[in-house]
Write an enzyme that holds these catalytic residues in place. Structure first.
Site, PDB file in Angstrom:
ATOM      1  N   GLN A   1     -14.249 -16.507  -6.646  1.00  0.00           N
ATOM      2  CA  GLN A   1     -13.799 -15.240  -7.216  1.00  0.00           C
ATOM      3  C   GLN A   1     -12.836 -14.541  -6.257  1.00  0.00           C
ATOM      4  OE1 GLN A   1     -16.870 -12.735  -8.784  1.00  0.00           O
ATOM      5  NE2 GLN A   1     -15.391 -11.355  -9.694  1.00  0.00           N
ATOM      6  N   PHE A   2     -11.544 -14.717  -6.504  1.00  0.00           N
ATOM      7  CA  PHE A   2     -10.539 -14.134  -5.629  1.00  0.00           C
ATOM      8  C   PHE A   2     -10.571 -12.611  -5.629  1.00  0.00           C
ATOM      9  CE2 PHE A   2      -8.194 -13.762  -9.553  1.00  0.00           C
ATOM     10  CZ  PHE A   2      -7.317 -12.705  -9.361  1.00  0.00           C
ATOM     11  N   THR A   3     -11.121 -12.017  -6.679  1.00  0.00           N
ATOM     12  CA  THR A   3     -11.105 -10.552  -6.768  1.00  0.00           C
ATOM     13  C   THR A   3     -11.974  -9.883  -5.715  1.00  0.00           C
ATOM     14  OG1 THR A   3     -12.846 -10.496  -8.454  1.00  0.00           O
ATOM     15  CG2 THR A   3     -10.544 -10.561  -9.233  1.00  0.00           C
TER      16      THR A   3
END
Length: 148
Positions: free
Chosen positions: A78-80
């Site tokens: 999850q890059f966020t």
């Protein structure tokens, strides 16, 4: 790397209405890869995740690890988690690693966790999913690799 860790009684990743990864008791980990991360950070975070004492013992103290309880892990890229919301109203993701490198290090981390004997389920990289969790406690922690 940065991990959002939730102790769960169950968790699942769903893609297009189908369950693609599901666990019972264990950890749901949302993993972000930072632009300067390497194999060193992958090894560090995998070791920390499997040994983190976040499960209760008989005295209701957080003294047991995922290895101790023979739990499972749902590990989702999850890059966020590297979204910087300090300026303006739209998050900046400049600290997140590019997709190719992020995928490589994410998959390496999955393998390193498996090497400890922990059953690992995953989401699908760079895909819109629904993640369902039953947070147990609730226990939620943020883990970040040391700057090096």
């Amino acid at each position: 790397m940065r991990a959002i860790i939730q102790r769960v009684s169950e968790a699942r990743a769903i893609f297009e209405g189908k369950v693609i990864g599901e666990i019972k008791t264990g950890l749901c980990v949302l993993l972000g890869v930072k632009v300067r991360d390497t194999e060193k950070e992958s090894a560090w975070i995998a070791e920390k995740l499997v040994n983190l004492r976040v499960f209760e013992d008989e005295d209701e103290k957080l003294n047991r690890s995922l290895l101790d309880i023979k739990g499972e892990m749902l590990l989702v890229s999850q890059f966020t988690v590297y979204g910087d919301c300090r300026k303006g109203r739209r998050p900046s993701f400049t600290e997140a690693a590019p997709p190719g490198e992020a995928k490589r290090l994410y998959e390496l981390t999955v393998e390193k966790v498996k090497n400890y004997g922990v059953p690992v389920k995953t989401g699908m990289f760079q895909t819109h999913m629904v993640i369902e969790i039953a947070n147990d406690g609730p226990v939620t922690l943020i883990l970040e690799t040391p700057e090096g």
